[in-house]
Design a protein around this motif. Structure first.
Motif, PDB file in Angstrom:
ATOM      1  N   UNK A  85     124.450 -39.710  17.954  1.00  0.00           N
ATOM      2  CA  UNK A  85     125.034 -40.614  18.942  1.00  0.00           C
ATOM      3  C   UNK A  85     124.175 -40.663  20.211  1.00  0.00           C
ATOM      4  N   UNK A  86     123.677 -39.502  20.624  1.00  0.00           N
ATOM      5  CA  UNK A  86     122.826 -39.472  21.820  1.00  0.00           C
ATOM      6  C   UNK A  86     121.523 -40.235  21.590  1.00  0.00           C
ATOM      7  N   UNK A  87     120.962 -40.126  20.387  1.00  0.00           N
ATOM      8  CA  UNK A  87     119.732 -40.862  20.085  1.00  0.00           C
ATOM      9  C   UNK A  87     119.993 -42.355  20.078  1.00  0.00           C
ATOM     10  N   UNK A  88     121.167 -42.765  19.557  1.00  0.00           N
ATOM     11  CA  UNK A  88     121.511 -44.180  19.569  1.00  0.00           C
ATOM     12  C   UNK A  88     121.629 -44.696  21.000  1.00  0.00           C
ATOM     13  N   UNK A  89     122.147 -43.858  21.889  1.00  0.00           N
ATOM     14  CA  UNK A  89     122.213 -44.263  23.296  1.00  0.00           C
ATOM     15  C   UNK A  89     120.817 -44.353  23.901  1.00  0.00           C
ATOM     16  N   UNK A  90     119.911 -43.467  23.457  1.00  0.00           N
ATOM     17  CA  UNK A  90     118.537 -43.545  23.958  1.00  0.00           C
ATOM     18  C   UNK A  90     117.847 -44.831  23.544  1.00  0.00           C
ATOM     19  N   UNK A  91     118.311 -45.447  22.456  1.00  0.00           N
ATOM     20  CA  UNK A  91     117.665 -46.669  21.983  1.00  0.00           C
ATOM     21  C   UNK A  91     117.826 -47.817  22.963  1.00  0.00           C
ATOM     22  N   UNK A  92     118.805 -47.717  23.893  1.00  0.00           N
ATOM     23  CA  UNK A  92     118.995 -48.761  24.896  1.00  0.00           C
ATOM     24  C   UNK A  92     118.149 -48.515  26.140  1.00  0.00           C
ATOM     25  N   UNK A  93     117.379 -47.440  26.142  1.00  0.00           N
ATOM     26  CA  UNK A  93     116.552 -47.152  27.300  1.00  0.00           C
ATOM     27  C   UNK A  93     115.372 -48.092  27.411  1.00  0.00           C
ATOM     28  N   UNK A  94     114.859 -48.160  28.635  1.00  0.00           N
ATOM     29  CA  UNK A  94     113.745 -49.085  28.878  1.00  0.00           C
ATOM     30  C   UNK A  94     112.477 -48.648  28.165  1.00  0.00           C
ATOM     31  N   UNK A  95     112.321 -47.335  27.928  1.00  0.00           N
ATOM     32  CA  UNK A  95     111.097 -46.846  27.293  1.00  0.00           C
ATOM     33  C   UNK A  95     111.008 -47.306  25.846  1.00  0.00           C
ATOM     34  N   UNK A  96     112.104 -47.237  25.112  1.00  0.00           N
ATOM     35  CA  UNK A  96     112.077 -47.633  23.705  1.00  0.00           C
ATOM     36  C   UNK A  96     112.104 -49.134  23.540  1.00  0.00           C
ATOM     37  N   UNK A  97     112.564 -49.869  24.559  1.00  0.00           N
ATOM     38  CA  UNK A  97     112.596 -51.320  24.479  1.00  0.00           C
ATOM     39  C   UNK A  97     111.282 -51.947  24.933  1.00  0.00           C
ATOM     40  N   UNK A  98     110.406 -51.138  25.492  1.00  0.00           N
ATOM     41  CA  UNK A  98     109.119 -51.647  25.934  1.00  0.00           C
ATOM     42  C   UNK A  98     108.112 -51.563  24.797  1.00  0.00           C
ATOM     43  N   UNK A  99     106.881 -51.851  25.139  1.00  0.00           N
ATOM     44  CA  UNK A  99     105.826 -51.840  24.124  1.00  0.00           C
ATOM     45  C   UNK A  99     105.177 -50.478  23.991  1.00  0.00           C
ATOM     46  N   UNK A 100     105.824 -49.427  24.491  1.00  0.00           N
ATOM     47  CA  UNK A 100     105.278 -48.075  24.417  1.00  0.00           C
ATOM     48  C   UNK A 100     105.397 -47.579  22.978  1.00  0.00           C
ATOM     49  N   UNK A 101     104.277 -47.499  22.281  1.00  0.00           N
ATOM     50  CA  UNK A 101     104.295 -47.107  20.867  1.00  0.00           C
ATOM     51  C   UNK A 101     104.711 -45.659  20.703  1.00  0.00           C
ATOM     52  N   UNK A 102     104.319 -44.771  21.632  1.00  0.00           N
ATOM     53  CA  UNK A 102     104.661 -43.356  21.521  1.00  0.00           C
ATOM     54  C   UNK A 102     106.166 -43.155  21.622  1.00  0.00           C
TER      55      UNK A 102
END
Length: 272
Positions: A102-119
């Motif tokens: 559940x915490x990882x799913x919440x992290x998916x809404x973060x700006x880092x994962x929504x950007x083009x940052x491949x890492x």
């Protein structure tokens, strides 16, 4: 004629040493998050804490060594990446796989994962699949009769190797939601059963209370009747005592008269 040599151009550094250290530490933390296990990774936790402190120092520091500031876009990018790493570390410190997922799913809404940052996207995908596998192992690794009965009641999804990781996670979450709904139904049934039992117990207690009340009323009536009989007996004993008193007085009077007559007769005989 002397030829003048061109003076070397002095280039000002575009980044401060602190900013370069932050970039290097960011890359190192992301590499560790991708290659090393996240559970109980104290080094990554320490590095992430130091990274947040360095970003705070870069933002609020004053003095000649902080004269060169990064652009707003660059600082925002550093902050997003650092916060994402902090969230990954905090997620790894949770107790159960369901909480981690559940915490990882919440992290998916973060700006880092929504950007083009491949890492960041790679780390997020890795942690999501890992915790999904852990949750699936926890759910399907039970060998108890209760778990087998639940598997028969709720049809488990078919996790095939050809399905993608996202579909695998979605199916797993759907199955977990179905199990939660089944548990909720069982809780509702248990609540109804407890309510019925409480109503039956309330009826029994109410009947016992009424019986006790009747017994109390009967006791009060018996006590009142006993008191009346006691008063009557007391009056009767008083009247009997008066009767015996008069009888004794009559006997004493008769004896006294007889004695007087006897004394007169005996006196006449002696005189003659």
């Amino acid at each position: 004629m002397a030829v003048e040599r061109p003076k070397p151009k002095i280039t000002m550094p575009t980044k401060s040493r602190l900013e370069m250290n932050i970039r290097q530490l960011l890359n190192k933390c992301e590499l560790m998050a991708k290659q090393e296990p996240l559970d109980n990774n104290s080094r990554l936790k320490q590095y992430t804490t130091s990274l947040i402190e360095m970003l705070t120092e870069l933002k609020t520091g004053t003095g000649p060594e902080y004269a060169i500031k990064p652009t707003k876009e660059a600082f925002a990018e550093y902050t997003k990446r650092a916060n994402f790493l902090k969230g990954v570390v905090q997620t790894a410190s949770l107790n159960t796989p369901s909480e981690k997922l559940e915490a990882v799913q919440l992290l998916s809404h973060g700006a880092a994962t929504m950007s083009a940052d491949a890492a960041a996207q790679e780390i997020h995908q890795k942690t999501r699949v890992k915790y999904g596998v852990e949750l699936r192992s926890e759910l399907f690794g039970l060998d108890s009769d209760d778990a087998l009965r639940k598997r028969n009641i709720i049809k488990a999804p078919n996790f095939t190797s050809n399905s993608s990781s996202q579909e695998d996670i979605d199916s797993l979450l759907k199955y977990h939601q179905n199990m939660q709904e089944k548990v909720a139904e069982n809780m509702v049934m248990l609540t109804k059963s407890l309510k019925e039992q409480s109503q039956i117990a309330s009826t029994i207690i109410k009947g016992d209370t009424e019986a006790l009340k009747k017994s109390s009323d009967l006791t009060d009536r018996n006590l009142s009747s006993l008191k009346q009989e006691s008063d009557r007996l007391q009056e009767h004993s008083k009247s009997a005592w008066k009767c015996w008193l008069w009888i004794m007085l009559a006997c004493v009077l008769v004896i006294f008269l007889n004695m007087v007559l006897f004394m007169k007769v005996m006196k006449k005989r002696v005189v003659t």
